[in-house]
Design a protein around this motif. Structure first.
Motif, PDB file in Angstrom:
ATOM      1  N   MET A 227       0.837  -1.208   0.000  1.00  0.00           N
ATOM      2  CA  MET A 227       0.000   0.000   0.000  1.00  0.00           C
ATOM      3  C   MET A 227       0.864   1.248   0.000  1.00  0.00           C
ATOM      4  N   ASP A 228       0.547   2.123  -0.924  1.00  0.00           N
ATOM      5  CA  ASP A 228       1.287   3.379  -0.904  1.00  0.00           C
ATOM      6  C   ASP A 228       0.706   4.286   0.170  1.00  0.00           C
ATOM      7  N   ARG A 229       1.581   4.976   0.812  1.00  0.00           N
ATOM      8  CA  ARG A 229       1.123   5.754   1.962  1.00  0.00           C
ATOM      9  C   ARG A 229       0.782   7.179   1.587  1.00  0.00           C
ATOM     10  N   ARG A 230      -0.184   7.726   2.320  1.00  0.00           N
ATOM     11  CA  ARG A 230      -0.479   9.143   2.178  1.00  0.00           C
ATOM     12  C   ARG A 230       0.117   9.836   3.385  1.00  0.00           C
ATOM     13  N   ALA A 231       0.449  11.106   3.194  1.00  0.00           N
ATOM     14  CA  ALA A 231       1.027  11.847   4.318  1.00  0.00           C
ATOM     15  C   ALA A 231      -0.019  11.956   5.417  1.00  0.00           C
ATOM     16  N   PRO A 232       0.330  11.600   6.657  1.00  0.00           N
ATOM     17  CA  PRO A 232      -0.647  11.674   7.732  1.00  0.00           C
ATOM     18  C   PRO A 232      -1.076  13.116   8.002  1.00  0.00           C
ATOM     19  N   VAL A 233      -2.314  13.250   8.491  1.00  0.00           N
ATOM     20  CA  VAL A 233      -2.849  14.593   8.763  1.00  0.00           C
ATOM     21  C   VAL A 233      -3.077  14.787  10.255  1.00  0.00           C
ATOM     22  N   GLY A 234      -3.062  16.037  10.683  1.00  0.00           N
ATOM     23  CA  GLY A 234      -3.366  16.365  12.067  1.00  0.00           C
ATOM     24  C   GLY A 234      -4.841  16.699  12.229  1.00  0.00           C
ATOM     25  N   ILE A 235      -5.302  16.657  13.480  1.00  0.00           N
ATOM     26  CA  ILE A 235      -6.707  16.961  13.771  1.00  0.00           C
ATOM     27  C   ILE A 235      -6.735  18.027  14.856  1.00  0.00           C
ATOM     28  N   ARG A 236      -7.681  18.963  14.749  1.00  0.00           N
ATOM     29  CA  ARG A 236      -7.809  20.022  15.740  1.00  0.00           C
ATOM     30  C   ARG A 236      -9.252  20.173  16.148  1.00  0.00           C
ATOM     31  N   PHE A 237      -9.508  20.064  17.437  1.00  0.00           N
ATOM     32  CA  PHE A 237     -10.830  20.405  17.955  1.00  0.00           C
ATOM     33  C   PHE A 237     -10.712  21.804  18.551  1.00  0.00           C
ATOM     34  N   GLU A 238     -11.630  22.688  18.154  1.00  0.00           N
ATOM     35  CA  GLU A 238     -11.605  24.042  18.702  1.00  0.00           C
ATOM     36  C   GLU A 238     -12.886  24.297  19.480  1.00  0.00           C
ATOM     37  N   ALA A 239     -12.780  24.261  20.805  1.00  0.00           N
ATOM     38  CA  ALA A 239     -13.907  24.577  21.699  1.00  0.00           C
ATOM     39  C   ALA A 239     -15.186  23.874  21.272  1.00  0.00           C
ATOM     40  N   VAL A 240     -15.089  22.554  21.072  1.00  0.00           N
ATOM     41  CA  VAL A 240     -16.246  21.794  20.602  1.00  0.00           C
ATOM     42  C   VAL A 240     -17.173  21.460  21.770  1.00  0.00           C
ATOM     43  N   SER A 241     -18.445  21.850  21.637  1.00  0.00           N
ATOM     44  CA  SER A 241     -19.455  21.525  22.646  1.00  0.00           C
ATOM     45  C   SER A 241     -20.565  20.736  21.996  1.00  0.00           C
ATOM     46  N   LYS A 242     -21.158  19.836  22.769  1.00  0.00           N
ATOM     47  CA  LYS A 242     -22.338  19.120  22.293  1.00  0.00           C
ATOM     48  C   LYS A 242     -23.316  19.035  23.449  1.00  0.00           C
ATOM     49  N   HIS A 243     -24.492  19.626  23.265  1.00  0.00           N
ATOM     50  CA  HIS A 243     -25.503  19.593  24.325  1.00  0.00           C
ATOM     51  C   HIS A 243     -26.653  18.716  23.870  1.00  0.00           C
ATOM     52  N   TYR A 244     -27.108  17.839  24.758  1.00  0.00           N
ATOM     53  CA  TYR A 244     -28.345  17.099  24.526  1.00  0.00           C
ATOM     54  C   TYR A 244     -29.356  17.632  25.522  1.00  0.00           C
ATOM     55  N   GLY A 245     -30.288  18.440  25.043  1.00  0.00           N
ATOM     56  CA  GLY A 245     -31.201  19.070  25.987  1.00  0.00           C
ATOM     57  C   GLY A 245     -30.374  19.916  26.936  1.00  0.00           C
ATOM     58  N   GLY A 246     -30.469  19.640  28.231  1.00  0.00           N
ATOM     59  CA  GLY A 246     -29.690  20.416  29.180  1.00  0.00           C
ATOM     60  C   GLY A 246     -28.353  19.772  29.522  1.00  0.00           C
TER      61      GLY A 246
ATOM     62  N   ILE B 173      -1.204   5.859  10.032  1.00  0.00           N
ATOM     63  CA  ILE B 173      -2.434   6.676   9.943  1.00  0.00           C
ATOM     64  C   ILE B 173      -2.693   7.330  11.298  1.00  0.00           C
ATOM     65  N   THR B 174      -3.074   8.603  11.274  1.00  0.00           N
ATOM     66  CA  THR B 174      -3.506   9.282  12.494  1.00  0.00           C
ATOM     67  C   THR B 174      -4.693   8.501  13.059  1.00  0.00           C
ATOM     68  N   THR B 175      -4.586   8.055  14.322  1.00  0.00           N
ATOM     69  CA  THR B 175      -5.598   7.153  14.864  1.00  0.00           C
ATOM     70  C   THR B 175      -6.166   7.696  16.163  1.00  0.00           C
ATOM     71  N   ILE B 176      -7.497   7.708  16.249  1.00  0.00           N
ATOM     72  CA  ILE B 176      -8.159   8.086  17.501  1.00  0.00           C
ATOM     73  C   ILE B 176      -8.884   6.853  18.005  1.00  0.00           C
ATOM     74  N   TYR B 177      -8.598   6.487  19.241  1.00  0.00           N
ATOM     75  CA  TYR B 177      -9.077   5.227  19.793  1.00  0.00           C
ATOM     76  C   TYR B 177      -9.859   5.538  21.068  1.00  0.00           C
ATOM     77  N   VAL B 178     -11.052   4.981  21.188  1.00  0.00           N
ATOM     78  CA  VAL B 178     -11.868   5.225  22.375  1.00  0.00           C
ATOM     79  C   VAL B 178     -11.931   3.973  23.232  1.00  0.00           C
ATOM     80  N   THR B 179     -11.687   4.100  24.519  1.00  0.00           N
ATOM     81  CA  THR B 179     -11.804   2.943  25.401  1.00  0.00           C
ATOM     82  C   THR B 179     -12.092   3.407  26.831  1.00  0.00           C
ATOM     83  N   HIS B 180     -12.636   2.491  27.638  1.00  0.00           N
ATOM     84  CA  HIS B 180     -12.786   2.786  29.063  1.00  0.00           C
ATOM     85  C   HIS B 180     -11.766   1.967  29.851  1.00  0.00           C
TER      86      HIS B 180
END
Lengths: 298, 359
Positions: free
Chosen positions: B1-20, B190-197
């Motif tokens: 597999m040929d590789r692509r240049a990895p990219v960065g990620i930026r969250f800027e003051a991200v909010s998510k409200h469900y009701g209150g 690859i830039t990887t975001i992994y979610v776990t508890h």
């Protein structure tokens, strides 16, 4: 000590097997009343029907069946029956699938409320509903008067006492039979599958046709089969809304048996309809496993 | 597999409200190109919501998400070019393994020959050669997981997202898969975001770990720093085993359970301090120490053999219960250590980690 252990192990196995047999017998005993009922009420009369259809004047004969093939009127009745059943099925699918889809996207509480609304007609007598359609669709009925009042039509439409009225009435009565299995199969689809399709680059339309629709197909086929088979045997609705112009197999059976007391002809018709239905069922079962077809599971 | 240049990620003051409810509360986060970053938190902490916002399945209430410098906040998921591995795998049950893995390539209208080649490559990468014709229901949990992984990387996505991908597997398989995921990341970059508890999983896999609670990032650090220098009581309790004891401050000196406390660690701001003790950094002694500083006294309540180690539970004189992990191999623990006996716990100033009370 060792030997003793083995012996007791074997006798234990015997006792367990005996228990298992007893358990099976008990389950059978519980099911017996229903089995007898099905045997007495369904299988026996069907066999009797079959027998009646192959005797003519106390002799074995294919005369009743030959008549079905030879006489054009019978061919027309079969054609009408299958045509109406097919049209009703296609319309039910076209109307019912989007309805089931919309319900399946609602939050569960609202979806259940919607399902109850879909089911309400089930709790009203078929006869009452059919007469209600008569009232709505007749020349001076609500539909024609409404359309005339709005200035959309000048002359009342011929909506009843014909093919159209029959299809409208049957469609209304049979729609829930399509909506319920489709709804169940749509609800069973893992929402993550659609999210996965989107993340893998599928637009909403492509995700629907490549993932959602194929997964809902068993439910849709189950619903269509149910509607088609029920439509084939309809009697009351075409009799009332068809105004004598629409003759379906069940009506001819009634006519032969009730009016002319020709049980042979009536039986032959009924048997042919039953065989056609079973053949259709077998054909579909080859495409989709039986349990999926009956339960609408994907 | 040929590789692509990895990219960065930026969250800027991200909010998510469900009701209150604030599922995300002004989260800002920068992920380096090619980084393996884990979002770690208890259930309901907002870690999955953050991933769903990044994947595009959920729109933030406010804030921006940038990938490779480009604002993707309003880009629909199918145009983001992210590979996602779901907790439930989300394999398409009506397709074979090969069709599942080839799906993203078909959606990109790649030529048939290329699809066949890339699918074979991806299956080889996750060690599933020869299983292309199977249906998902004919696979084991671990195999399904690998198919999901192959499907998520076959189209060389810009970013790989994984939502608790190993939680349905048993412990042994989970640990084997962790190593495979690490290996795969090293190979593909690859830039990887992994979610776990699972804090252990987070420490094993990640370049950096973001500990999330109450919709906010509590600490963002490499695993070792996170473990050795937790900056809050929550992080200290959530990451690794620990005993947390209250610390008193009198005339500029520190005391724990009435004994003097010396630390080589930085002192956090605030008055209400707590001492974080890791069980494996403690020593158990049968005799009273000559110097009382950095020691605790109590009774040995229980001593449990756990394979690679012994777990001692000490009931301190203050009433608190303290866990001490002793190596199980070689010599037996000091003979004088017996249940109910009096013991002293000693720790070095380097291991005396102090955290402030939660704001």
């Amino acid at each position: 000590m060792n030997r003793l252990a083995i012996v007791s192990e074997e006798s234990g196995a015997e006792a367990l097997a005996r228990d298992a047999r007893r358990e099976r017998r008990r389950a059978l005993a519980l099911a017996l009343p229903a089995l007898l009922l099905v045997g007495l009420v369904a299988l026996l009369p069907t066999g009797w029907l079959f027998w009646l259809s192959v005797i003519e004047g106390e002799k074995l004969s294919a005369a009743h069946y030959l008549r079905l093939v030879e006489e054009e009127s019978y061919r027309r009745i079969f054609w009408t029956t299958f045509e109406i059943a097919a049209v009703v099925t296609v319309l039910a699918a076209l109307l019912g699938y989007p309805l089931a889809y919309w319900l399946s996207r609602l939050p569960e509480r609202w979806a259940n409320f919607g399902l109850v609304l879909v089911l309400v007609p089930f709790w009203t007598s078929l006869l009452v509903r059919t007469y209600a359609w008569l009232v709505l669709l007749q020349r001076r009925g609500l539909v024609n008067q409404g359309l005339q009042g709005l200035g959309l039509i000048d002359e009342p439409l011929r909506l009843v006492h014909n093919w159209t009225g029959t299809v409208i009435g049957m469609l209304h009565i049979l729609l829930p039979f399509l909506v319920l299995p489709v709804y169940a199969s749509l609800r069973a689809i893992d929402p993550a599958c659609l999210a996965a399709a989107a993340s893998l680059g599928a637009s909403p339309v492509r995700a629907f046709w490549t993932v959602f629709f194929p997964l809902s197909l068993p439910g849709l086929l189950a619903g269509c089969l149910l509607v088609f088979v029920l439509a084939l045997g309809f009697y009351v609705t075409p009799a009332i809304l068809g105004g004598g112009r629409v003759l379906m197999v069940a009506m001819k059976v009634q006519e032969n048996a009730g009016l002319y007391l020709d049980w042979g002809a009536a039986s032959a018709l009924a048997v042919l309809l039953l065989l056609a239905t079973l053949a259709l069922f077998a054909l579909l079962a080859r495409l989709v496993p039986l349990e999926r077809l009956l339960l609408g599971r994907s | 597999m040929d590789r692509r240049a990895p990219v960065g990620i930026r969250f800027e003051a991200v909010s998510k409200h469900y009701g209150g409810v604030r599922a995300l509360d002004r989260v800002s986060l920068e992920v380096e190109p090619g980084e393996f970053l884990t979002l770690l938190g208890p259930s309901g902490s907002g870690k999955t919501t953050l991933l769903m916002v990044l994947a595009g399945f959920s729109r933030p209430t406010s804030g921006r998400v940038l990938v490779g410098g480009e604002d993707v906040t309003r880009t629909p998921p199918h145009r983001r070019d992210f590979g996602v591995v779901f907790q439930s795998y989300a394999l398409f049950p009506h397709m074979t393994v090969a069709q599942n893995v080839g799906y993203p390539l078909r959606m990109r209208n790649r030529p048939r020959a290329e699809i066949a080649r890339k699918v074979a490559d991806a299956l080889a990468l996750v060690r599933l050669e020869g299983l292309g014709d199977r249906r998902p229901d004919q696979l084991s949990g671990g195999q399904k997981q690998r198919v999901a992984l192959a499907r998520a990387i076959v189209f060389e996505p810009r970013v790989l997202l994984m939502d608790e991908p190993l939680s349905a597997l048993d412990k042994k398989l989970r640990e084997a898969m962790q190593i495979e995921i690490r290996r795969l990341h090293e190979r593909l970059g690859i830039t990887t975001i992994y979610v776990t508890h699972d804090q252990r999983e987070a420490l094993t896999l990640s370049d950096r770990v973001a500990v999330i609670d109450g919709g906010r990032i509590r600490q963002l650090d490499p695993p070792r720093l996170l473990y050795e220098e937790p900056r809050s009581r929550f992080v200290a309790e959530f990451v690794g085993e620990s005993t947390i004891l209250p610390v008193e401050r009198r005339d500029g000196a520190l005391f724990c359970a009435g004994r003097p406390l010396r630390t080589a660690r930085p002192l956090p701001p605030g008055d209400a301090l707590h001492l974080v003790l890791r069980p494996e950094r403690l020593r158990l002694e049968p005799d009273p120490p000559a110097d009382p500083s950095n020691t605790l006294a109590g009774a040995l309540e229980d001593l449990v053999f756990q394979g690679e180690s012994l777990l001692a539970e000490v009931r301190l004189d203050t009433g608190a219960l303290l866990a001490v992990r002793l190596p199980a191999g070689g010599a037996d623990p000091p003979g004088a250590l017996s249940r109910g006996g009096r013991v002293w716990v000693r720790f070095s100033p380097e291991d005396a980690v102090l955290v402030a009370e939660e704001p």
